[in-house]
Write a protein that holds these residues in place. Structure first.
Motif, PDB file in Angstrom:
ATOM      1  N   GLY A 113      23.757  29.204  30.244  1.00 31.99           N
ATOM      2  CA  GLY A 113      24.836  29.026  31.193  1.00 31.99           C
ATOM      3  C   GLY A 113      25.528  30.321  31.542  1.00 31.99           C
ATOM      4  O   GLY A 113      25.149  31.402  31.085  1.00 31.99           O
ATOM      5  N   SER A 114      26.568  30.190  32.351  1.00 33.50           N
ATOM      6  CA  SER A 114      27.294  31.357  32.841  1.00 33.50           C
ATOM      7  C   SER A 114      28.793  31.164  32.719  1.00 33.50           C
ATOM      8  O   SER A 114      29.303  30.035  32.768  1.00 33.50           O
ATOM      9  CB  SER A 114      26.952  31.626  34.315  1.00 33.50           C
ATOM     10  OG  SER A 114      25.581  31.924  34.493  1.00 33.50           O
ATOM     11  N   LEU A 115      29.478  32.267  32.567  1.00 33.23           N
ATOM     12  CA  LEU A 115      30.929  32.311  32.591  1.00 33.23           C
ATOM     13  C   LEU A 115      31.357  33.591  33.276  1.00 33.23           C
ATOM     14  O   LEU A 115      30.635  34.587  33.247  1.00 33.23           O
ATOM     15  CB  LEU A 115      31.531  32.279  31.188  1.00 33.23           C
ATOM     16  CG  LEU A 115      31.562  30.963  30.409  1.00 33.23           C
ATOM     17  CD1 LEU A 115      32.056  31.225  28.989  1.00 33.23           C
ATOM     18  CD2 LEU A 115      32.447  29.950  31.101  1.00 33.23           C
ATOM     19  N   ARG A 116      32.532  33.564  33.862  1.00 34.46           N
ATOM     20  CA  ARG A 116      33.125  34.779  34.385  1.00 34.46           C
ATOM     21  C   ARG A 116      34.508  34.960  33.784  1.00 34.46           C
ATOM     22  O   ARG A 116      35.388  34.118  33.962  1.00 34.46           O
ATOM     23  CB  ARG A 116      33.228  34.782  35.910  1.00 34.46           C
ATOM     24  CG  ARG A 116      33.626  36.165  36.458  1.00 34.46           C
ATOM     25  CD  ARG A 116      33.647  36.248  37.960  1.00 34.46           C
ATOM     26  NE  ARG A 116      34.875  35.709  38.535  1.00 34.46           N
ATOM     27  CZ  ARG A 116      35.381  36.098  39.693  1.00 34.46           C
ATOM     28  NH1 ARG A 116      34.749  37.033  40.414  1.00 34.46           N
ATOM     29  NH2 ARG A 116      36.494  35.542  40.151  1.00 34.46           N
ATOM     30  N   LEU A 117      34.680  36.056  33.091  1.00 30.06           N
ATOM     31  CA  LEU A 117      35.962  36.395  32.504  1.00 30.06           C
ATOM     32  C   LEU A 117      36.756  37.270  33.461  1.00 30.06           C
ATOM     33  O   LEU A 117      36.196  38.120  34.152  1.00 30.06           O
ATOM     34  CB  LEU A 117      35.784  37.134  31.178  1.00 30.06           C
ATOM     35  CG  LEU A 117      34.921  36.449  30.114  1.00 30.06           C
ATOM     36  CD1 LEU A 117      34.904  37.291  28.843  1.00 30.06           C
ATOM     37  CD2 LEU A 117      35.416  35.046  29.829  1.00 30.06           C
ATOM     38  N   SER A 118      38.052  37.055  33.469  1.00 29.20           N
ATOM     39  CA  SER A 118      38.943  37.858  34.289  1.00 29.20           C
ATOM     40  C   SER A 118      40.051  38.424  33.424  1.00 29.20           C
ATOM     41  O   SER A 118      40.491  37.790  32.465  1.00 29.20           O
ATOM     42  CB  SER A 118      39.563  37.023  35.417  1.00 29.20           C
ATOM     43  OG  SER A 118      38.574  36.511  36.276  1.00 29.20           O
ATOM     44  N   CYS A 119      40.495  39.603  33.773  1.00 33.27           N
ATOM     45  CA  CYS A 119      41.587  40.249  33.067  1.00 33.27           C
ATOM     46  C   CYS A 119      42.452  40.954  34.093  1.00 33.27           C
ATOM     47  O   CYS A 119      41.985  41.872  34.776  1.00 33.27           O
ATOM     48  CB  CYS A 119      41.054  41.237  32.038  1.00 33.27           C
ATOM     49  SG  CYS A 119      42.329  42.225  31.231  1.00 33.27           S
ATOM     50  N   ALA A 120      43.688  40.532  34.188  1.00 34.90           N
ATOM     51  CA  ALA A 120      44.605  41.079  35.173  1.00 34.90           C
ATOM     52  C   ALA A 120      45.815  41.704  34.490  1.00 34.90           C
ATOM     53  O   ALA A 120      46.403  41.108  33.589  1.00 34.90           O
ATOM     54  CB  ALA A 120      45.061  39.999  36.147  1.00 34.90           C
ATOM     55  N   ALA A 121      46.182  42.878  34.933  1.00 37.44           N
ATOM     56  CA  ALA A 121      47.384  43.527  34.434  1.00 37.44           C
ATOM     57  C   ALA A 121      48.617  42.864  35.018  1.00 37.44           C
ATOM     58  O   ALA A 121      48.597  42.363  36.145  1.00 37.44           O
ATOM     59  CB  ALA A 121      47.377  45.013  34.772  1.00 37.44           C
ATOM     60  N   SER A 122      49.687  42.863  34.248  1.00 40.62           N
ATOM     61  CA  SER A 122      50.906  42.199  34.678  1.00 40.62           C
ATOM     62  C   SER A 122      51.619  42.930  35.808  1.00 40.62           C
ATOM     63  O   SER A 122      52.462  42.337  36.478  1.00 40.62           O
ATOM     64  CB  SER A 122      51.858  42.040  33.490  1.00 40.62           C
ATOM     65  OG  SER A 122      52.194  43.297  32.937  1.00 40.62           O
ATOM     66  N   ARG A 123      51.294  44.174  35.993  1.00 38.99           N
ATOM     67  CA  ARG A 123      51.876  44.953  37.076  1.00 38.99           C
ATOM     68  C   ARG A 123      50.883  46.020  37.525  1.00 38.99           C
ATOM     69  O   ARG A 123      49.896  46.296  36.841  1.00 38.99           O
ATOM     70  CB  ARG A 123      53.195  45.591  36.654  1.00 38.99           C
ATOM     71  CG  ARG A 123      53.061  46.574  35.498  1.00 38.99           C
ATOM     72  CD  ARG A 123      54.377  47.266  35.222  1.00 38.99           C
ATOM     73  NE  ARG A 123      54.301  48.144  34.067  1.00 38.99           N
ATOM     74  CZ  ARG A 123      53.878  49.398  34.107  1.00 38.99           C
ATOM     75  NH1 ARG A 123      53.469  49.924  35.264  1.00 38.99           N
ATOM     76  NH2 ARG A 123      53.849  50.133  33.012  1.00 38.99           N
ATOM     77  N   MET A 124      51.183  46.624  38.646  1.00 43.15           N
ATOM     78  CA  MET A 124      50.312  47.661  39.184  1.00 43.15           C
ATOM     79  C   MET A 124      50.288  48.871  38.258  1.00 43.15           C
ATOM     80  O   MET A 124      51.324  49.323  37.765  1.00 43.15           O
ATOM     81  CB  MET A 124      50.768  48.069  40.579  1.00 43.15           C
ATOM     82  CG  MET A 124      49.895  49.130  41.245  1.00 43.15           C
ATOM     83  SD  MET A 124      48.217  48.543  41.592  1.00 43.15           S
ATOM     84  CE  MET A 124      48.552  47.317  42.862  1.00 43.15           C
ATOM     85  N   ILE A 125      49.095  49.371  38.029  1.00 47.60           N
ATOM     86  CA  ILE A 125      48.897  50.575  37.231  1.00 47.60           C
ATOM     87  C   ILE A 125      48.240  51.616  38.126  1.00 47.60           C
ATOM     88  O   ILE A 125      47.215  51.348  38.753  1.00 47.60           O
ATOM     89  CB  ILE A 125      48.033  50.299  35.995  1.00 47.60           C
ATOM     90  CG1 ILE A 125      48.654  49.187  35.150  1.00 47.60           C
ATOM     91  CG2 ILE A 125      47.866  51.564  35.169  1.00 47.60           C
ATOM     92  CD1 ILE A 125      47.777  48.722  34.011  1.00 47.60           C
ATOM     93  N   PHE A 126      48.801  52.793  38.148  1.00 47.35           N
ATOM     94  CA  PHE A 126      48.355  53.801  39.095  1.00 47.35           C
ATOM     95  C   PHE A 126      47.389  54.824  38.526  1.00 47.35           C
ATOM     96  O   PHE A 126      46.752  55.553  39.281  1.00 47.35           O
ATOM     97  CB  PHE A 126      49.568  54.529  39.691  1.00 47.35           C
ATOM     98  CG  PHE A 126      50.450  53.643  40.521  1.00 47.35           C
ATOM     99  CD1 PHE A 126      50.101  53.335  41.827  1.00 47.35           C
ATOM    100  CD2 PHE A 126      51.624  53.131  40.004  1.00 47.35           C
ATOM    101  CE1 PHE A 126      50.902  52.520  42.600  1.00 47.35           C
ATOM    102  CE2 PHE A 126      52.438  52.314  40.764  1.00 47.35           C
ATOM    103  CZ  PHE A 126      52.083  52.005  42.066  1.00 47.35           C
ATOM    104  N   ARG A 127      47.278  54.883  37.231  1.00 47.10           N
ATOM    105  CA  ARG A 127      46.447  55.915  36.622  1.00 47.10           C
ATOM    106  C   ARG A 127      45.489  55.329  35.595  1.00 47.10           C
ATOM    107  O   ARG A 127      45.434  55.764  34.450  1.00 47.10           O
ATOM    108  CB  ARG A 127      47.330  56.991  35.981  1.00 47.10           C
ATOM    109  CG  ARG A 127      48.116  57.832  36.984  1.00 47.10           C
ATOM    110  CD  ARG A 127      49.170  58.669  36.310  1.00 47.10           C
ATOM    111  NE  ARG A 127      50.218  57.841  35.740  1.00 47.10           N
ATOM    112  CZ  ARG A 127      51.259  58.304  35.058  1.00 47.10           C
ATOM    113  NH1 ARG A 127      51.377  59.608  34.853  1.00 47.10           N
ATOM    114  NH2 ARG A 127      52.163  57.474  34.583  1.00 47.10           N
ATOM    115  N   ILE A 128      44.725  54.361  36.027  1.00 43.18           N
ATOM    116  CA  ILE A 128      43.725  53.756  35.153  1.00 43.18           C
ATOM    117  C   ILE A 128      42.547  54.708  34.984  1.00 43.18           C
ATOM    118  O   ILE A 128      41.973  55.183  35.964  1.00 43.18           O
ATOM    119  CB  ILE A 128      43.244  52.407  35.704  1.00 43.18           C
ATOM    120  CG1 ILE A 128      44.390  51.393  35.698  1.00 43.18           C
ATOM    121  CG2 ILE A 128      42.073  51.885  34.886  1.00 43.18           C
ATOM    122  CD1 ILE A 128      44.025  50.063  36.309  1.00 43.18           C
TER     123      ILE A 128
END
Length: 120
Positions: free
Chosen positions: A16-31
């Protein structure tokens, strides 16, 4: 304070398949980079996939050809598409973001982890 919110984990059958997501709580400018790690019971945490700010990617040998990491810079979000899942992929998956600090060093931020279980 930066928080990483993970979603998409769950129980799936082998193949099977899965898609994981990870979102920062705020904008980050220097990743510097974003990536996914995993930790299976009784094992150390290992790098699964990482994507740099320039979109270059690296994968663990065990997931090459099956997993794909991607990012949306505007949303400070990283994804992990997992296909052809195997029981040995069962682990807690952690999102990681490295951010360039004002000192020029890097700060690490981690998600809380999301459980992925591959079983019949």
């Amino acid at each position: 304070q930066v928080q990483l919110v993970e979603s998409g984990g769950g129980l799936v059958q082998p193949g099977g398949s899965l898609r994981l997501s990870c979102a920062a709580s705020r904008m980050i400018f220097r990743i510097y980079a974003m990536g996914w790690y995993r930790q299976a019971p009784g094992k150390q945490r290992e790098l699964v996939a990482v994507i740099s700010s320039g979109s270059s990617t690296n994968y663990a040998d065990s997931v090459k050809g099956r997993f794909t990491i991607s990012r949306d810079n505007a949303k400070n979000t990283v994804y992990l598409q997992m296909n052809s899942l195997k029981p040995e992929d069962t682990a807690v998956y952690y999102c990681n973001t490295q951010v360039v600090a004002p000192t020029g060093g890097k700060d690490d931020f981690w998600g809380q982890g999301t459980q992925v279980t591959v079983s019949s």
